[in-house]
Design an enzyme around this catalytic site. Sequence first.
Site, PDB file in Angstrom:
ATOM      1  N   GLU A 175       0.680  -1.158   0.151  1.00 14.12           N
ATOM      2  CA  GLU A 175      -0.260   0.002   0.044  1.00 14.12           C
ATOM      3  C   GLU A 175       0.817   1.331  -0.026  1.00 14.12           C
ATOM      4  O   GLU A 175       0.696   2.360  -0.583  1.00 14.12           O
ATOM      5  CB  GLU A 175      -0.849   0.057   1.167  1.00 14.12           C
ATOM      6  CG  GLU A 175      -2.079  -0.934   1.110  1.00 14.12           C
ATOM      7  CD  GLU A 175      -3.009  -1.169   2.143  1.00 14.12           C
ATOM      8  OE1 GLU A 175      -4.071  -1.201   2.253  1.00 14.12           O
ATOM      9  OE2 GLU A 175      -2.222  -1.249   3.379  1.00 14.12           O
ATOM     10  N   GLU A 219      -4.395  -9.683   2.799  1.00  8.86           N
ATOM     11  CA  GLU A 219      -5.096  -9.448   3.843  1.00  8.86           C
ATOM     12  C   GLU A 219      -6.258 -10.494   4.141  1.00  8.86           C
ATOM     13  O   GLU A 219      -6.775 -10.732   5.229  1.00  8.86           O
ATOM     14  CB  GLU A 219      -5.498  -8.175   3.984  1.00  8.86           C
ATOM     15  CG  GLU A 219      -4.672  -6.908   4.366  1.00  8.86           C
ATOM     16  CD  GLU A 219      -3.747  -6.756   3.412  1.00  8.86           C
ATOM     17  OE1 GLU A 219      -2.986  -5.437   3.598  1.00  8.86           O
ATOM     18  OE2 GLU A 219      -3.801  -7.183   2.171  1.00  8.86           O
TER      19      GLU A 219
END
Length: 265
Positions: free
Chosen positions: A119, A139
Amino acid sequence: MNESTVHLEKSHHVARITLSRPHVLNALDLATHARLAEIWDEVESDDEVWAAVLTGAGDRAFSSGQDLTELGRRLRGGPVRSSIGSHGMPGHPRLTERFRMSKPIVARVNGLALGGGFELVLACDVVVAAEHAYFGLPEARLGLVAGAGGVFRLTRQAPFRAALGHVLTGRRISAAQALAYGLVNDVVPATELDDCVDEWVADILRCAPLAVRAAKEMAYASAARPLAEAFAARYDWEDRRMASADAVEGPTAFLERRQPVWQGR
Protein backbone atom coordinates in the site's frame (compact mmCIF):
# COMPACT_ATOMS: atom_id res chain seq x y z
CA MET A 1 9.00 6.71 20.41
CA ASN A 2 11.70 4.56 18.84
CA GLU A 3 13.11 6.66 16.01
CA SER A 4 15.35 3.79 14.91
CA THR A 5 12.33 2.17 13.21
CA VAL A 6 12.78 4.66 10.37
CA HIS A 7 15.91 6.46 9.21
CA LEU A 8 15.86 9.82 7.44
CA GLU A 9 18.78 11.32 5.53
CA LYS A 10 18.62 14.56 3.57
CA SER A 11 21.23 15.62 1.03
CA HIS A 12 21.32 17.47 -2.30
CA HIS A 13 17.57 18.16 -2.31
CA VAL A 14 16.70 14.49 -1.69
CA ALA A 15 15.19 12.93 1.43
CA ARG A 16 15.96 9.22 1.77
CA ILE A 17 13.59 7.38 4.10
CA THR A 18 14.43 3.82 5.16
CA LEU A 19 12.10 1.49 7.03
CA SER A 20 14.54 -0.10 9.44
CA ARG A 21 13.14 -3.23 11.08
CA PRO A 22 14.87 -5.87 8.93
CA HIS A 23 14.55 -8.54 11.64
CA VAL A 24 10.77 -8.54 10.99
CA LEU A 25 10.98 -7.78 7.25
CA ASN A 26 10.41 -4.08 7.97
CA ALA A 27 6.92 -4.72 9.31
CA LEU A 28 4.94 -1.61 10.16
CA ASP A 29 4.18 -1.23 13.85
CA LEU A 30 2.46 1.76 15.43
CA ALA A 31 5.76 3.41 16.37
CA THR A 32 6.89 3.19 12.74
CA HIS A 33 3.68 4.79 11.53
CA ALA A 34 4.06 7.60 14.07
CA ARG A 35 7.65 8.26 13.03
CA LEU A 36 6.74 8.17 9.35
CA ALA A 37 4.08 10.84 9.90
CA GLU A 38 6.73 13.12 11.42
CA ILE A 39 9.00 12.48 8.47
CA TRP A 40 6.33 13.19 5.85
CA ASP A 41 5.50 16.46 7.62
CA GLU A 42 9.19 17.38 7.55
CA VAL A 43 9.68 16.39 3.91
CA GLU A 44 6.64 18.36 2.78
CA SER A 45 7.55 21.51 4.72
CA ASP A 46 11.29 21.57 3.91
CA ASP A 47 11.82 23.82 0.87
CA GLU A 48 15.25 22.25 0.34
CA VAL A 49 13.71 18.81 -0.29
CA TRP A 50 12.64 18.41 -3.90
CA ALA A 51 12.21 14.62 -4.00
CA ALA A 52 12.08 11.65 -1.65
CA VAL A 53 13.10 7.99 -1.86
CA LEU A 54 11.31 5.41 0.30
CA THR A 55 12.85 1.98 0.84
CA GLY A 56 13.32 -0.83 3.35
CA ALA A 57 16.51 -1.97 5.04
CA GLY A 58 18.14 -5.13 3.73
CA ASP A 59 17.51 -7.12 0.56
CA ARG A 60 14.64 -9.32 1.72
CA ALA A 61 11.79 -6.86 2.01
CA PHE A 62 10.65 -3.34 1.32
CA SER A 63 8.01 -4.05 3.99
CA SER A 64 5.97 -7.13 4.84
CA GLY A 65 3.09 -4.91 5.96
CA GLN A 66 1.32 -4.60 9.27
CA ASP A 67 3.14 -6.00 12.30
CA LEU A 68 0.85 -8.95 12.96
CA THR A 69 2.49 -9.75 16.30
CA GLU A 70 1.59 -6.30 17.56
CA LEU A 71 -1.91 -6.59 16.05
CA GLY A 72 -2.42 -9.92 17.79
CA ARG A 73 -1.57 -8.37 21.15
CA ARG A 74 -4.01 -5.53 20.49
CA LEU A 75 -6.77 -7.94 19.49
CA ARG A 76 -6.42 -9.79 22.80
CA GLY A 77 -7.47 -6.54 24.45
CA GLY A 78 -10.76 -6.44 22.52
CA PRO A 79 -12.08 -5.67 19.03
CA VAL A 80 -9.98 -3.35 16.87
CA ARG A 81 -11.65 -0.59 14.84
CA SER A 82 -12.17 -0.81 11.08
CA SER A 83 -8.98 -1.09 9.07
CA ILE A 84 -10.18 1.47 6.48
CA GLY A 85 -7.99 4.53 6.83
CA SER A 86 -5.86 5.61 9.78
CA HIS A 87 -8.08 8.20 11.47
CA GLY A 88 -7.59 8.02 15.23
CA MET A 89 -4.48 5.86 14.87
CA PRO A 90 -0.78 6.75 15.30
CA GLY A 91 0.66 8.29 12.18
CA HIS A 92 -2.55 9.79 10.83
CA PRO A 93 -2.64 10.90 8.11
CA ARG A 94 -0.39 8.19 6.79
CA LEU A 95 1.21 8.45 3.35
CA THR A 96 -1.67 6.42 1.93
CA GLU A 97 -4.03 9.26 2.91
CA ARG A 98 -1.83 12.28 2.17
CA PHE A 99 -3.67 13.08 -1.01
CA ARG A 100 -2.08 16.53 -1.31
CA MET A 101 1.55 15.48 -0.77
CA SER A 102 3.36 17.62 -3.32
CA LYS A 103 6.92 16.24 -3.32
CA PRO A 104 7.53 13.33 -5.74
CA ILE A 105 8.28 10.04 -3.97
CA VAL A 106 10.28 7.21 -5.52
CA ALA A 107 9.79 3.73 -4.07
CA ARG A 108 12.91 1.56 -4.08
CA VAL A 109 11.65 -2.03 -3.73
CA ASN A 110 14.29 -4.63 -2.91
CA GLY A 111 12.32 -7.73 -1.93
CA LEU A 112 8.81 -8.26 -0.60
CA ALA A 113 6.20 -5.50 -0.55
CA LEU A 114 3.14 -7.06 1.02
CA GLY A 115 -0.01 -5.73 2.66
CA GLY A 116 0.68 -2.31 4.12
CA GLY A 117 4.10 -2.36 2.47
CA PHE A 118 2.48 -2.72 -0.95
CA GLU A 119 0.00 0.00 0.00
CA LEU A 120 2.92 2.35 0.65
CA VAL A 121 4.36 1.49 -2.77
CA LEU A 122 1.02 2.16 -4.44
CA ALA A 123 0.98 5.61 -2.80
CA CYS A 124 4.37 6.53 -4.29
CA ASP A 125 4.80 8.27 -7.64
CA VAL A 126 7.65 6.32 -9.25
CA VAL A 127 8.44 2.68 -8.43
CA VAL A 128 11.72 0.91 -9.14
CA ALA A 129 11.89 -2.78 -8.25
CA ALA A 130 14.58 -5.42 -8.10
CA GLU A 131 13.92 -8.53 -10.18
CA HIS A 132 13.34 -10.63 -7.07
CA ALA A 133 10.67 -8.27 -5.68
CA TYR A 134 7.15 -9.53 -5.05
CA PHE A 135 4.02 -7.53 -4.30
CA GLY A 136 0.74 -8.62 -2.78
CA LEU A 137 -2.28 -7.93 -0.62
CA PRO A 138 -2.64 -11.07 1.54
CA GLU A 139 -5.15 -9.49 3.93
CA ALA A 140 -8.14 -11.63 2.86
CA ARG A 141 -6.19 -14.77 3.80
CA LEU A 142 -5.91 -13.36 7.34
CA GLY A 143 -9.51 -12.25 7.69
CA LEU A 144 -8.51 -8.64 7.06
CA VAL A 145 -9.04 -6.02 4.35
CA ALA A 146 -6.38 -3.92 2.63
CA GLY A 147 -8.03 -0.73 3.83
CA ALA A 148 -4.98 1.56 3.70
CA GLY A 149 -5.68 2.14 0.03
CA GLY A 150 -4.68 -1.27 -1.29
CA VAL A 151 -8.11 -2.28 -2.61
CA PHE A 152 -8.78 1.23 -3.90
CA ARG A 153 -5.42 1.92 -5.54
CA LEU A 154 -4.62 -1.51 -6.98
CA THR A 155 -7.94 -1.65 -8.84
CA ARG A 156 -7.22 1.81 -10.25
CA GLN A 157 -3.56 1.35 -11.13
CA ALA A 158 -3.69 -2.17 -12.63
CA PRO A 159 -6.21 -3.64 -15.06
CA PHE A 160 -9.35 -4.04 -12.96
CA ARG A 161 -10.00 -7.75 -13.40
CA ALA A 162 -6.35 -8.65 -12.85
CA ALA A 163 -6.22 -6.43 -9.76
CA LEU A 164 -9.45 -7.85 -8.36
CA GLY A 165 -8.12 -11.37 -8.79
CA HIS A 166 -5.15 -10.52 -6.60
CA VAL A 167 -7.32 -8.73 -4.02
CA LEU A 168 -9.73 -11.67 -3.72
CA THR A 169 -7.05 -14.37 -3.50
CA GLY A 170 -4.01 -12.73 -1.92
CA ARG A 171 -1.91 -14.05 -4.79
CA ARG A 172 1.48 -12.38 -5.12
CA ILE A 173 2.54 -10.29 -8.09
CA SER A 174 6.05 -10.82 -9.42
CA ALA A 175 8.18 -7.87 -10.44
CA ALA A 176 7.72 -8.87 -14.08
CA GLN A 177 3.93 -9.02 -13.66
CA ALA A 178 3.95 -5.66 -11.88
CA LEU A 179 5.81 -4.15 -14.81
CA ALA A 180 3.31 -5.64 -17.26
CA TYR A 181 0.41 -4.26 -15.19
CA GLY A 182 2.00 -0.80 -15.15
CA LEU A 183 2.46 -0.85 -11.37
CA VAL A 184 6.21 -0.18 -11.54
CA ASN A 185 8.34 2.01 -13.77
CA ASP A 186 11.47 -0.15 -13.93
CA VAL A 187 12.58 -3.65 -12.98
CA VAL A 188 16.32 -4.26 -12.77
CA PRO A 189 18.77 -6.76 -11.27
CA ALA A 190 19.34 -6.10 -7.57
CA THR A 191 22.91 -5.03 -8.30
CA GLU A 192 21.57 -2.23 -10.52
CA LEU A 193 18.75 -1.08 -8.24
CA ASP A 194 20.50 1.87 -6.65
CA ASP A 195 21.82 3.15 -9.96
CA CYS A 196 18.36 2.98 -11.50
CA VAL A 197 16.78 4.80 -8.53
CA ASP A 198 19.51 7.44 -8.72
CA GLU A 199 18.81 7.94 -12.43
CA TRP A 200 15.12 8.57 -11.74
CA VAL A 201 15.96 10.98 -8.92
CA ALA A 202 18.51 12.82 -11.07
CA ASP A 203 15.94 13.22 -13.85
CA ILE A 204 13.41 14.62 -11.37
CA LEU A 205 15.98 17.07 -10.00
CA ARG A 206 16.78 18.30 -13.53
CA CYS A 207 13.23 19.62 -13.68
CA ALA A 208 11.94 22.75 -11.97
CA PRO A 209 10.66 21.70 -8.51
CA LEU A 210 7.46 23.72 -8.74
CA ALA A 211 6.76 22.40 -12.23
CA VAL A 212 7.10 18.85 -10.91
CA ARG A 213 4.72 19.58 -8.03
CA ALA A 214 2.23 21.26 -10.33
CA ALA A 215 2.32 18.35 -12.77
CA LYS A 216 1.86 15.84 -9.93
CA GLU A 217 -1.08 17.79 -8.51
CA MET A 218 -2.72 18.13 -11.92
CA ALA A 219 -2.29 14.43 -12.74
CA TYR A 220 -3.85 13.18 -9.50
CA ALA A 221 -6.56 15.84 -9.20
CA SER A 222 -7.75 15.36 -12.78
CA ALA A 223 -7.62 11.56 -12.92
CA ALA A 224 -11.34 11.08 -12.27
CA ARG A 225 -12.53 14.29 -13.91
CA PRO A 226 -13.92 14.72 -17.40
CA LEU A 227 -11.34 16.40 -19.62
CA ALA A 228 -13.27 19.66 -19.87
CA GLU A 229 -13.42 19.91 -16.07
CA ALA A 230 -9.71 19.16 -15.81
CA PHE A 231 -8.94 22.08 -18.12
CA ALA A 232 -11.27 24.42 -16.21
CA ALA A 233 -10.01 23.56 -12.70
CA ARG A 234 -7.57 25.65 -10.70
CA TYR A 235 -4.43 24.00 -9.33
CA ASP A 236 -2.60 25.54 -6.37
CA TRP A 237 0.88 24.45 -7.37
CA GLU A 238 0.34 25.62 -10.95
CA ASP A 239 -0.57 29.06 -9.60
CA ARG A 240 2.65 29.04 -7.59
CA ARG A 241 4.71 27.85 -10.55
CA MET A 242 3.40 30.59 -12.82
CA ALA A 243 4.33 33.24 -10.25
CA SER A 244 7.78 31.77 -9.56
CA ALA A 245 11.25 32.86 -10.58
CA ASP A 246 11.78 29.40 -12.03
CA ALA A 247 9.02 30.00 -14.59
CA VAL A 248 11.27 32.72 -16.02
CA GLU A 249 14.55 30.89 -15.44
CA GLY A 250 13.67 27.91 -17.64
CA PRO A 251 12.98 29.77 -20.90
CA THR A 252 15.80 32.24 -20.13
CA ALA A 253 18.33 29.44 -19.70
CA PHE A 254 17.15 27.88 -22.95
CA LEU A 255 17.68 31.14 -24.84
CA GLU A 256 21.10 31.62 -23.23
CA ARG A 257 22.07 28.01 -24.01
CA ARG A 258 22.91 27.10 -20.45
CA GLN A 259 21.58 24.77 -17.79
CA PRO A 260 18.84 26.33 -15.66
CA VAL A 261 19.54 27.06 -12.00
CA TRP A 262 16.35 26.27 -10.11
CA GLN A 263 15.44 28.09 -6.93
CA GLY A 264 12.32 26.11 -6.10
CA ARG A 265 10.30 29.27 -5.53
